[in-house]
Design a protein around this motif. Structure first.
Motif, mmCIF file in Angstrom:
data_model
loop_
_atom_site.group_PDB
_atom_site.id
_atom_site.type_symbol
_atom_site.label_atom_id
_atom_site.label_comp_id
_atom_site.label_asym_id
_atom_site.label_seq_id
_atom_site.Cartn_x
_atom_site.Cartn_y
_atom_site.Cartn_z
ATOM 1 N N MET A 182 0.827 -1.195 0.000
ATOM 2 C CA MET A 182 0.000 0.000 0.000
ATOM 3 C C MET A 182 0.872 1.260 0.000
ATOM 4 S SD MET A 182 -3.114 -0.688 -0.371
ATOM 5 C CE MET A 182 -3.679 0.989 -0.100
ATOM 6 N N GLY A 183 2.045 1.173 0.608
ATOM 7 C CA GLY A 183 2.974 2.294 0.549
ATOM 8 C C GLY A 183 3.423 2.561 -0.877
ATOM 9 N N LEU A 184 3.793 1.510 -1.597
ATOM 10 C CA LEU A 184 4.176 1.668 -3.000
ATOM 11 C C LEU A 184 3.025 2.220 -3.825
ATOM 12 C CD1 LEU A 184 6.182 -1.631 -3.674
ATOM 13 C CD2 LEU A 184 7.085 0.692 -3.656
ATOM 14 N N GLY A 309 5.721 10.667 2.026
ATOM 15 C CA GLY A 309 4.846 10.296 3.137
ATOM 16 C C GLY A 309 4.004 9.079 2.819
ATOM 17 N N ALA A 310 3.520 9.001 1.571
ATOM 18 C CA ALA A 310 2.688 7.872 1.173
ATOM 19 C C ALA A 310 3.465 6.566 1.155
ATOM 20 C CB ALA A 310 2.090 8.137 -0.207
ATOM 21 N N ALA A 359 1.940 15.824 4.828
ATOM 22 C CA ALA A 359 0.759 15.493 5.621
ATOM 23 C C ALA A 359 -0.319 14.835 4.769
ATOM 24 C CB ALA A 359 0.209 16.743 6.295
ATOM 25 N N GLN A 360 -0.630 15.433 3.614
ATOM 26 C CA GLN A 360 -1.711 14.867 2.809
ATOM 27 C C GLN A 360 -1.315 13.530 2.200
ATOM 28 O OE1 GLN A 360 -2.018 14.424 -0.646
ATOM 29 N NE2 GLN A 360 -0.028 15.266 -1.241
ATOM 30 N N ALA A 365 -2.600 8.010 2.373
ATOM 31 C CA ALA A 365 -2.102 6.632 2.314
ATOM 32 C C ALA A 365 -2.506 5.859 3.561
ATOM 33 C CB ALA A 365 -0.586 6.634 2.163
ATOM 34 N N LEU A 366 -2.446 6.512 4.712
ATOM 35 C CA LEU A 366 -2.881 5.870 5.955
ATOM 36 C C LEU A 366 -4.370 5.542 5.886
ATOM 37 C CD1 LEU A 366 -2.423 4.952 8.872
ATOM 38 C CD2 LEU A 366 -2.764 7.333 9.587
ATOM 39 N N ALA A 367 -5.168 6.455 5.317
ATOM 40 C CA ALA A 367 -6.609 6.210 5.195
ATOM 41 C C ALA A 367 -6.881 4.986 4.331
ATOM 42 C CB ALA A 367 -7.297 7.444 4.619
#
Length: 452
Positions: A182-184, A309-310, A359-360, A365-367
């Motif tokens: 999911m990070g990628l 961040g993502a 932040a975004q 990505a966290l969402a």
């Protein structure tokens, strides 16, 4: 009654969740374990119940990245060409603005259709179809009638909506440690947005077809992703879900649970931040005295920071029992970015823009990762993703309009930015609840069976 292949898919999902804490030796069947990663943390199970080879794992990761890279350029490529487009077509500012808003509305409107499509034809086939429809939408923009420009934007938005929902579910099913993948995926979304914004005008100049050439150049990327996706992901037949309704009711019934509502609100308010400020950031900076020529570069920097961040946030999220520290980190970074733009936008601008982008990127990505982690099965992840992204993107589509209205009403950016800061309060509350160590309660009762 589920078919053996469907029961195996669900069994793999449950064993994947257990593997986050207890990796198992190679060769273990799906009934006992998902297997130890064969190449880093990307490896999932293939259709035979064995771990992927190193080469197959790299192709799997490349396919996920290729799909993600296509999810934003067709949308963000319009804005840099709006001036030339209006001069050529005679569109009013309102009708030209609709071209940038229409895909976001489609993200919300078509998201609930994604789980139904996946249940009928399989995850892989549904994603492949979305790439084909995306290519068709981009191709329509090449033809003269203005109506086809809007039709192409509609098709592109619908296609992206389906992939937006189904890719987290696909990662949930296929990846042993979904946080890394999911990070990628999330980082590639940001990279696609940054490249789409920065490269469309040069592409248009290189092709020589004006704004149509700039928009149509992304057709090559969509077709390349489809060519890579088909041999890697297959046709979906091996994992095709039953055509009967998913146990536990409709997707909307998930909203009866507080956890689903919190995930939905978190992803919605994240999207509001991104689309609202993204639409007006160059104007905000120009009003603060930043040269117009630097506004686009700073917007690109924001997306680049978002990609970092993502990439990092989901990998960390997958290693944690609950993700509340990450929610607080996202909040702190938002406060830094928005606070700087509110108080001293003309000084330290590079820092504030980078902080907001970080932040975004990490927050969105966290969402997406929370959709995966809070779902017991891939089908639930698709259902939750459909609901959360439907409501979230519809909410986000209103963001740029509201900010523009407040800007026109007050003649400055203080009130619009204060509104975005105020939105951080419910966003953090929702994220705090969505990040707890829990999964949605559904009627699905996975059973461990051997692969067939």
């Amino acid at each position: 009654m589920r078919s053996p292949s469907v029961r195996w898919v669900i069994a793999v999902t449950i064993s994947d969740r257990a593997l986050l804490r207890h990796p198992a030796p190679r060769g273990t069947t799906a009934a006992a374990s998902a297997g130890r990663p064969g190449c880093g943390e990307l490896t999932g199970m293939d259709g035979s119940g064995t771990t992927r080879s190193r080469w197959a794992t790299l192709l799997f990761g490349a396919a996920v990245v290729a799909v993600a890279l296509n999810q934003r350029p067709a949308v963000v490529a319009v804005a840099p060409l709006l001036g030339e487009l209006r001069d050529d077509t005679g569109l009013s500012p309102a009708m030209a603005g609709l071209l940038t808003t229409l895909p976001v509305l489609c993200f919300g409107a078509f998201a609930p259709l994604a789980p139904r499509t996946a249940r009928r034809v399989g995850l892989e086939t549904a994603v492949a179809a979305s790439l084909l429809v995306l290519a068709a939408g981009i191709a329509l923009r090449l033809f003269p009638p203005v109506a086809l420009l809007y039709a192409g934007s509609l098709l592109a938005g619908a296609a992206i909506a389906v992939a937006n929902v189904l890719m987290p579910a696909y990662v949930k099913r296929e990846a042993t440690r979904p946080g890394v993948v999911m990070g990628l995926y999330s980082a590639s979304l940001n990279i696609g947005a940054a490249v789409g914004a920065a490269a469309t005008v040069p592409f248009a100049a290189a092709v020589g077809w004006g704004w149509r050439g700039g928009l149509g150049s992304w057709l090559v990327l969509a077709l390349a992703a489809l060519a890579l996706w088909l041999p890697v992901a297959g046709t979906g037949r091996a994992h095709r879900a039953a055509r009967s309704a998913v146990p536990g009711g409709s997707s909307w019934s998930l909203l009866r649970q507080p956890l689903a509502r919190q995930v939905t609100l978190f992803i919605g308010l994240q999207s509001v931040q991104f689309y609202s400020l993204g639409a007006w950031l160059p104007t905000l900076l120009a009003d603060a005295g930043v040269p117009v020529s630097e506004g686009g570069l700073l917007l690109g920097l924001s997306n680049a920071a978002g990609a970092v961040g993502a990439l990092l946030a989901p990998a960390q999220a997958g290693r944690m029992r609950h993700q509340r520290p990450l929610v607080l980190a996202v909040l702190a970074t938002y406060v830094a970015g928005l606070g700087g733009l509110l108080l001293v936008p003309g000084q330290g601008t590079l820092v504030w823009v980078a902080a907001f982008g970080l932040a975004q990127g990490s927050g969105f990505a966290l969402a997406l990762t929370l959709i995966v982690l809070r779902s017991p099965t891939p089908l639930t992840a698709a259902r939750l993703g459909g609901v959360a992204q439907c409501l979230g993107y519809l909410l986000a589509a209103a963001g740029p309009v509201v900010l523009g209205w407040l800007y026109g009403l007050t003649g400055g950016w203080t009130t619009p930015l204060l509104l975005l800061v105020a939105c951080l309060v419910p966003m953090t509350w929702a994220g705090w609840g969505a990040a707890r160590d829990a999964v949605l309660a559904t009627g699905e009762q996975p059973r461990a069976v051997s692969p067939v």
